[in-house]
Structures are given as structure tokens and as C-alpha cells.
Design a protein around this motif. Structure first.
Motif, PDB file in Angstrom:
ATOM      1  N   VAL A  47     -67.687  75.336 -20.508  1.00 28.19           N
ATOM      2  CA  VAL A  47     -66.891  74.549 -19.561  1.00 28.19           C
ATOM      3  C   VAL A  47     -65.534  75.221 -19.389  1.00 28.19           C
ATOM      4  CG1 VAL A  47     -65.682  72.353 -19.199  1.00 28.19           C
ATOM      5  CG2 VAL A  47     -68.016  72.340 -20.083  1.00 28.19           C
ATOM      6  N   ARG A  48     -65.044  75.222 -18.156  1.00 28.49           N
ATOM      7  CA  ARG A  48     -63.690  75.705 -17.889  1.00 28.49           C
ATOM      8  C   ARG A  48     -62.937  74.644 -17.095  1.00 28.49           C
ATOM      9  NH1 ARG A  48     -61.794  81.015 -14.435  1.00 28.49           N
ATOM     10  NH2 ARG A  48     -62.918  79.878 -12.795  1.00 28.49           N
ATOM     11  N   VAL A  49     -61.650  74.497 -17.411  1.00 30.24           N
ATOM     12  CA  VAL A  49     -60.814  73.515 -16.718  1.00 30.24           C
ATOM     13  C   VAL A  49     -59.592  74.220 -16.147  1.00 30.24           C
ATOM     14  CG1 VAL A  49     -59.621  71.305 -16.867  1.00 30.24           C
ATOM     15  CG2 VAL A  49     -61.549  71.773 -18.403  1.00 30.24           C
ATOM     16  N   LEU A  50     -59.328  74.009 -14.868  1.00 27.21           N
ATOM     17  CA  LEU A  50     -58.149  74.559 -14.191  1.00 27.21           C
ATOM     18  C   LEU A  50     -57.187  73.411 -13.911  1.00 27.21           C
ATOM     19  CD1 LEU A  50     -60.028  76.807 -11.587  1.00 27.21           C
ATOM     20  CD2 LEU A  50     -59.247  77.431 -13.878  1.00 27.21           C
ATOM     21  N   VAL A  51     -55.948  73.563 -14.344  1.00 30.55           N
ATOM     22  CA  VAL A  51     -54.946  72.499 -14.224  1.00 30.55           C
ATOM     23  C   VAL A  51     -53.877  72.962 -13.240  1.00 30.55           C
ATOM     24  CG1 VAL A  51     -53.325  71.030 -15.472  1.00 30.55           C
ATOM     25  CG2 VAL A  51     -55.402  71.846 -16.611  1.00 30.55           C
ATOM     26  N   TYR A  52     -53.577  72.122 -12.235  1.00 28.57           N
ATOM     27  CA  TYR A  52     -52.684  72.515 -11.152  1.00 28.57           C
ATOM     28  C   TYR A  52     -51.409  71.663 -11.089  1.00 28.57           C
ATOM     29  CZ  TYR A  52     -56.853  74.900  -9.280  1.00 28.57           C
ATOM     30  OH  TYR A  52     -57.959  75.703  -9.110  1.00 28.57           O
ATOM     31  N   ASP A  65     -53.272  68.911 -22.263  1.00 30.72           N
ATOM     32  CA  ASP A  65     -54.289  69.743 -22.902  1.00 30.72           C
ATOM     33  C   ASP A  65     -55.075  68.941 -23.941  1.00 30.72           C
ATOM     34  OD1 ASP A  65     -51.911  69.538 -24.338  1.00 30.72           O
ATOM     35  OD2 ASP A  65     -51.939  71.590 -25.086  1.00 30.72           O
ATOM     36  N   LEU A  66     -54.372  68.167 -24.746  1.00 28.28           N
ATOM     37  CA  LEU A  66     -55.051  67.339 -25.756  1.00 28.28           C
ATOM     38  C   LEU A  66     -55.962  66.313 -25.087  1.00 28.28           C
ATOM     39  CD1 LEU A  66     -52.619  68.605 -27.365  1.00 28.28           C
ATOM     40  CD2 LEU A  66     -52.531  66.454 -28.640  1.00 28.28           C
ATOM     41  N   ALA A  67     -55.478  65.712 -24.016  1.00 32.42           N
ATOM     42  CA  ALA A  67     -56.252  64.677 -23.334  1.00 32.42           C
ATOM     43  C   ALA A  67     -57.555  65.239 -22.775  1.00 32.42           C
ATOM     44  CB  ALA A  67     -55.418  64.063 -22.207  1.00 32.42           C
ATOM     45  N   ILE A  68     -57.486  66.425 -22.188  1.00 33.91           N
ATOM     46  CA  ILE A  68     -58.692  67.048 -21.630  1.00 33.91           C
ATOM     47  C   ILE A  68     -59.704  67.323 -22.739  1.00 33.91           C
ATOM     48  CG2 ILE A  68     -59.579  69.150 -20.543  1.00 33.91           C
ATOM     49  CD1 ILE A  68     -56.921  69.199 -18.927  1.00 33.91           C
ATOM     50  N   LEU A  69     -59.230  67.851 -23.863  1.00 30.59           N
ATOM     51  CA  LEU A  69     -60.132  68.127 -24.980  1.00 30.59           C
ATOM     52  C   LEU A  69     -60.774  66.844 -25.496  1.00 30.59           C
ATOM     53  CD1 LEU A  69     -58.102  70.759 -27.055  1.00 30.59           C
ATOM     54  CD2 LEU A  69     -59.799  71.140 -25.276  1.00 30.59           C
ATOM     55  N   MET A  70     -59.995  65.782 -25.594  1.00 31.51           N
ATOM     56  CA  MET A  70     -60.537  64.511 -26.089  1.00 31.51           C
ATOM     57  C   MET A  70     -61.547  63.932 -25.099  1.00 31.51           C
ATOM     58  SD  MET A  70     -59.224  64.191 -29.043  1.00 31.51           S
ATOM     59  CE  MET A  70     -59.861  62.551 -29.393  1.00 31.51           C
ATOM     60  N   SER A  90     -57.539  69.577 -33.935  1.00 34.92           N
ATOM     61  CA  SER A  90     -57.422  70.661 -34.914  1.00 34.92           C
ATOM     62  C   SER A  90     -58.752  71.385 -35.107  1.00 34.92           C
ATOM     63  CB  SER A  90     -56.923  70.098 -36.248  1.00 34.92           C
ATOM     64  OG  SER A  90     -56.864  71.109 -37.223  1.00 34.92           O
ATOM     65  N   ALA A  91     -59.836  70.627 -35.171  1.00 35.63           N
ATOM     66  CA  ALA A  91     -61.156  71.232 -35.380  1.00 35.63           C
ATOM     67  C   ALA A  91     -61.570  72.082 -34.177  1.00 35.63           C
ATOM     68  CB  ALA A  91     -62.187  70.132 -35.627  1.00 35.63           C
ATOM     69  N   ILE A  92     -61.283  71.593 -32.962  1.00 41.12           N
ATOM     70  CA  ILE A  92     -61.627  72.353 -31.756  1.00 41.12           C
ATOM     71  C   ILE A  92     -60.872  73.673 -31.732  1.00 41.12           C
ATOM     72  CG2 ILE A  92     -61.439  72.387 -29.232  1.00 41.12           C
ATOM     73  CD1 ILE A  92     -61.859  69.342 -29.288  1.00 41.12           C
ATOM     74  N   ARG A  93     -59.594  73.611 -32.050  1.00 39.65           N
ATOM     75  CA  ARG A  93     -58.770  74.817 -31.993  1.00 39.65           C
ATOM     76  C   ARG A  93     -59.092  75.801 -33.120  1.00 39.65           C
ATOM     77  NH1 ARG A  93     -53.099  71.785 -30.139  1.00 39.65           N
ATOM     78  NH2 ARG A  93     -53.613  71.823 -27.905  1.00 39.65           N
ATOM     79  N   ILE A 106     -70.617  73.259 -27.859  1.00 33.08           N
ATOM     80  CA  ILE A 106     -70.443  74.437 -26.999  1.00 33.08           C
ATOM     81  C   ILE A 106     -69.213  75.210 -27.442  1.00 33.08           C
ATOM     82  CG2 ILE A 106     -71.522  73.321 -24.997  1.00 33.08           C
ATOM     83  CD1 ILE A 106     -68.663  72.960 -23.836  1.00 33.08           C
ATOM     84  N   ARG A 107     -69.156  76.475 -27.069  1.00 29.16           N
ATOM     85  CA  ARG A 107     -67.973  77.286 -27.350  1.00 29.16           C
ATOM     86  C   ARG A 107     -66.852  76.860 -26.406  1.00 29.16           C
ATOM     87  NH1 ARG A 107     -65.315  81.759 -25.548  1.00 29.16           N
ATOM     88  NH2 ARG A 107     -64.336  83.060 -27.155  1.00 29.16           N
ATOM     89  N   PHE A 108     -65.635  76.719 -26.951  1.00 28.25           N
ATOM     90  CA  PHE A 108     -64.489  76.358 -26.116  1.00 28.25           C
ATOM     91  C   PHE A 108     -63.230  76.969 -26.710  1.00 28.25           C
ATOM     92  CE2 PHE A 108     -61.115  73.988 -24.159  1.00 28.25           C
ATOM     93  CZ  PHE A 108     -61.595  73.649 -22.890  1.00 28.25           C
ATOM     94  N   ASP A 109     -62.738  78.017 -26.066  1.00 30.52           N
ATOM     95  CA  ASP A 109     -61.506  78.695 -26.471  1.00 30.52           C
ATOM     96  C   ASP A 109     -60.441  78.349 -25.430  1.00 30.52           C
ATOM     97  OD1 ASP A 109     -59.406  80.369 -27.053  1.00 30.52           O
ATOM     98  OD2 ASP A 109     -60.657  82.122 -27.438  1.00 30.52           O
ATOM     99  N   GLU A 110     -59.406  77.632 -25.849  1.00 32.99           N
ATOM    100  CA  GLU A 110     -58.378  77.176 -24.907  1.00 32.99           C
ATOM    101  C   GLU A 110     -57.762  78.305 -24.097  1.00 32.99           C
ATOM    102  OE1 GLU A 110     -55.552  73.796 -25.788  1.00 32.99           O
ATOM    103  OE2 GLU A 110     -56.380  74.148 -27.790  1.00 32.99           O
ATOM    104  N   THR A 111     -57.603  79.474 -24.698  1.00 35.99           N
ATOM    105  CA  THR A 111     -56.976  80.583 -23.981  1.00 35.99           C
ATOM    106  C   THR A 111     -57.811  81.040 -22.789  1.00 35.99           C
ATOM    107  OG1 THR A 111     -58.012  82.200 -25.451  1.00 35.99           O
ATOM    108  CG2 THR A 111     -55.836  81.377 -26.088  1.00 35.99           C
ATOM    109  N   GLU A 112     -59.114  80.776 -22.843  1.00 31.28           N
ATOM    110  CA  GLU A 112     -60.005  81.180 -21.758  1.00 31.28           C
ATOM    111  C   GLU A 112     -60.501  79.995 -20.936  1.00 31.28           C
ATOM    112  OE1 GLU A 112     -63.272  83.215 -23.515  1.00 31.28           O
ATOM    113  OE2 GLU A 112     -62.032  84.579 -24.687  1.00 31.28           O
ATOM    114  N   ASN A 113     -60.690  78.877 -21.588  1.00 37.43           N
ATOM    115  CA  ASN A 113     -61.381  77.755 -20.951  1.00 37.43           C
ATOM    116  C   ASN A 113     -60.473  76.634 -20.453  1.00 37.43           C
ATOM    117  OD1 ASN A 113     -63.378  78.672 -23.490  1.00 37.43           O
ATOM    118  ND2 ASN A 113     -64.355  78.558 -21.498  1.00 37.43           N
TER     119      ASN A 113
END
Length: 474
Positions: A47-52, A65-70, A90-93, A106-113
Motif C-alpha cells: 500500500v502507498r499513501v500520498l498526502v497533499y 502519519d500515525l493516524a494513517i498507520l492506525m 513502534s512495531a510498524i516502524r 504486508i511490508r510497509f516502509d514509511e520512507t517509501e509508502n
């Protein structure tokens, strides 16, 4: 025309922002649900999320960022224990893995996703685009807009069309203050009873009362927690919580173990004017310090303005009417919610669209009108009070330092609460027929002011105090 329930205007959620935290959280939940409904969920590997726009500019300070992950993880902002949020994040990061919808790893790296873009999309300043992939192949893409107060829509406003159908089932559909007053005059009923009749068209009386009681319990709990939790707020500004110190200087020596007993102890304290000012400020600040610390509050109509309505209701409970109970609380919330909905229909409740007049101004109007009815005011005086409160917030900018809902946001709730009480008293001493500014005109004027306001004063942290005060000053 759109159906807006009291429970749309008064939502239980997590701080610090309804548009930047609760909205993105709900948008993420909706995206996961769409994947399930379209039978694509099982195929998702990424999954990828774009924030504008405003969400991007001040999102990190507002915990977007925290809200989207939750939300992607399937957590419910109304129900999840607040102390569990940090552990999930903390676990996601740490693992760079996310349990999508609480069901699929699923794989989720904040720097990319999770990508923050300064670009503004034309429909609304708060936009998020979600994309789901199956081994690099895009399965689904959707853009949501967080329009304030935790409301989330798509550009085509599908939800609004659905709600319009429900709107027609209301026995007394309301789009303006003038329409609301016409029903009150025709039925010879106060605003709260007209709103109650509309709510009964979509919920049972038991559900309505239970929901309103739960909203007040959450408000009261946030006041109580804010008054009893010292320390610094998160975010780096090193803002010290003030509500506990204010409360410590005001409280009596009577013991208490529950919030109800606590109400009784406050009722026995001094009620000199200075003490009243301090109590009301304490109540408002306590809620927004809880909000700033990612605590659970009630949007009223937003997170950033969540302290005004409960502070004024608490004022009524502990200063004006010591006998007040559930009936008065429900009456207050019904009126407050209806006034908030009129501003949402005729203008905006989003600071990203209208500055802080759309949040603190609206919350002050909601509280002023609700208090006026409890104090015996006519429907005309109720809307007069709401108009007065908004009139003296027109043009208020949103310029949070470091993008945090702390300075000047927390103090503004105490000012909005005090203005609401003053507006109610002025309205009760006035003849609404002599008023120069009708309620609907102030709604229209707020919206015109919002459209004319420079974008740097609309929750972007690009103007006002946000640039005038250096972080080194803090």
C-alpha cells in the motif's frame, strides 16, 4: 441538501486534530473497507499513501502519519485504548511491516509508502490518495478529502448524496437558521425538541440518549484527565501542561474518587467572577491538553476546538445549575450539534478552508446557543447568541507554531468558551427582533471571509505566529 446528525457533529476520536488526525484515520479505514468490498483485499501485497496540501504541510505535527498507520491497521479511534497506540506505531516502524485491516501482514516502509507532497489538490486543501498493489501491479486507487470535524468525502460527494436521501426522511429538514426558527414557531417548541424529532427519524430514543450520554462521559473524562495529568506535551515545543496547576489552585479539600463526586466538589468551591473565569479556562484547556497529547476527546465540531463546548456545559453544571443532570446535558448537546451543522452546511468547519474562525468560532457559537436555551432563552435568542459568538471570531486565522495543535490553539479554547458565555448573556438581555446581524448572515459572512483569507493563514503554518515565533523562542 445533506443530513447532518448531532452524532456527525459530535464524534468521539483521538487527538490532536479532527481534519489532520481523525479524518485521515477514517479515510484509511474506508480504503481498507473498499478493498474488501471490491474483493481485492486478499491480493494486496503493498500500500502507498500520498498526502497533499495542508495535511502535508502540518501533518507531522498533527500526527497525520500515525493516524494513517492506525487506520490501515484496522484500529478504531473510538475504542482503541490510547496507551496501545504507541506500541502499534513502534512495531510498524521497527519491523517495516503492517497488519492491513488487522488481518493481513504486508511490508510497509514509511520512507517509501507514506509520501508527503506540498502540492494542493483543487477540491480541498486536505487530500489523501491511497493505492493498493499486488506485486507492483496497482489494484485500486482512491482519493479522499478530510473536510473538517472528522468528515471524509470523495470528490463526487457520494456520501452527501446518500445523506440527502436520509435528509428527506427528517420530519423537519433544516438547511438554515431561518428554516429552523420557522419550525420552532410552527410547533411552539425549543430547538432541542425539533432536533430530537429529527434524530428520532433515524435512531430510537434509547439509542439517542445512550449516544448523547456517551459523548458527555467522554467529554467529562477528558476534562478530568486534563486536570489531573501534569507534565509536558509531546511534539518538541516543551509546552508545559497548565490545567493541573490551575486546577490545583482552585480545588477544595473535599475527597472524591469518581467524576460524579468530582462534580460535587467543584460545586462547593468559590463562585466569584475571577474564579469562574479560571474554572472555565481550566476546563477548556484541560480538554485540549489531552487532545494535544493524542488523547481521546469529542470533536465539537473539531479536535482543535474540542474544549469549548464541554467547558461551557461544565460551567452550567457546576456554576449555574447544581441540579443539572442527564436531561440538561442531552438538551445542550442537541442544540450545540444543530448549530454546528448549520455552519457546516452554509460555510465550513475546517481550519484548512476557513482559518480558526471555522473551528473556535463555530464551537463558541455552538456553546453560546446551547447555553442560551438551558438558561431559558427563546429559539430566536439561541441563534442570536450563536451569531454574537461567531461575529467576534470572524477573521481568526489558523497559524499553529511548528504545525502542532498547541500554540495558540489550546488557549483559544478558553477564550472561545468565555466568549460563548458572554454571548449567551448578551442574547438573553436582547430583543432578537432588534438584532442588526441575522444568524444566516454571519454564516454567509464567515464563508466569504474564509474564501478571501490568504492560504498561509489556513492551517499551513506558513504565516502568522507560525513564522513570527521562532522555535528558539519557545
Amino acid at each position: 441538501m445533506e443530513c447532518i446528525s448531532v452524532f456527525d457533529m459530535l464524534k468521539i476520536g483521538v487527538g490532536p486534530s479532527s481534519s489532520h488526525t481523525l479524518g485521515p484515520w477514517r479515510a484509511a479505514e474506508r480504503f481498507v473497507k473498499e478493498l474488501t468490498d471490491k474483493e481485492k483485499f486478499d491480493s494486496v501485497t503493498g500500500v502507498r499513501v500520498l498526502v497533499y496540501g495542508s495535511l502535508s504541510l502540518t501533518g507531522k505535527g498533527h500526527a497525520t502519519d500515525l493516524a494513517i498507520l492506525m487506520g490501515l491497521s484496522g484500529a478504531d479511534p473510538e475504542r482503541i485504548p490510547i496507551d496501545q497506540v504507541a506500541g502499534v506505531i513502534s512495531a510498524i516502524r521497527k519491523d517495516k511491516r503492517l497488519m492491513l485491516g488487522g488481518r493481513k501482514d504486508i511490508r510497509f516502509d514509511e520512507t517509501e509508502n507514506l509520501v508527503f507532497l506540498k502540492k494542493f489538490l483543487p477540491f480541498h486543501a486536505n487530500a489523501l490518495t491511497f493505492e493498493a498493489f499486488d506485486e507492483g501491479k496497482r489494484l485500486h486507487r482512491e482519493t479522499f478529502y478530510s473536510i473538517g470535524g472528522g468528515f471524509v468525502v470523495k470528490k463526487e460527494r457520494v456520501s452527501a448524496r446518500k445523506k440527502a436521501v436520509v435528509f428527506q426522511t427528517f420530519p423537519y429538514p433544516v438547511q438554515s437558521g431561518l428554516e429552523l426558527l420557522s419550525y420552532c414557531r410552527e410547533l411552539q417548541k425549543p430547538i432541542s425538541q425539533v432536533v430530537w424529532a429529527n434524530e428520532c427519524a433515524i435512531r430510537s430514543p434509547e439509542e439517542i440518549n445512550k449516544g448523547l450520554d456517551r459523548i458527555w462521559a467522554t467529554m467529562l473524562e477528558s476534562i478530568f484527565e486534563g486536570c489531573h495529568r501534569p507534565g509536558e506535551l509531546p511534539g518538541g515545543l516543551q509546552v508545559r501542561r497548565r490545567a493541573p496547576d490551575i486546577y490545583k489552585n482552585l480545588k477544595g479539600d473535599l475527597p472524591y474518587t469518581t467524576t460524579e463526586q468530582w462534580l460535587q466538589t467543584i460545586r462547593r468551591t468559590e463562585v466569584k467572577f475571577r474564579q469562574i473565569l479560571k474554572w472555565v479556562s481550566c476546563f477548556a484547556i484541560s480538554v485540549n491538553e489531552v487532545n494535544a497529547a493524542l488523547g481521546r476527546i469529542v470533536t465539537a465540531p473539531t479536535n482543535g476546538s474540542a474544549g469549548v463546548v464541554p467547558a461551557v456545559l461544565m460551567y452550567y453544571m457546576v456554576i449555574e445549575n447544581h441540579e443539572a443532570g442527564a436531561e440538561e446535558v442531552r438538551q445542550f448537546l442537541l442544540v450545540a450539534g444543530e448549530i454546528g451543522s448549520l455552519f457546516k452546511k452554509g460555510a465550513t468547519i475546517s481550519a484548512a478552508m476557513g482559518g480558526c474562525q471555522a473551528e473556535i468560532g463555530v464551537s463558541s457559537a455552538m456553546a453560546a446557543g446551547a447555553l442560551t436555551e438551558l438558561l431559558g432563552g427563546t429559539p430566536e435568542q439561541v441563534l442570536c447568541a450563536a451569531e454574537i459568538a461567531m461575529e467576534h471570531h470572524l477573521g481568526l486565522t489558523c497559524d499553529p507554531i511548528a504545525g502542532l495543535v498547541q500554540v495558540p490553539c489550546i488557549e483559544r479554547n478558553s477564550m472561545g468558551a468565555i466568549k460563548a458565555i458572554n454571548a449567551a448573556e448578551l442574547a438573553l438581555e436582547s430583543d432578537p427582533a432588534m438584532a442588526k446581524v441575522p444568524f444566516d448572515k454571519v454564516v454567509q459572512t464567515m464563508w466569504e471571509t474564509a474564501k478571501d483569507m490568504n492560504a498561509k493563514y489556513k492551517e499551513t503554518s506558513q504565516g502568522g505566529l507560525a513564522v513570527g515565533v521562532n522555535l528558539s523562542d519557545c
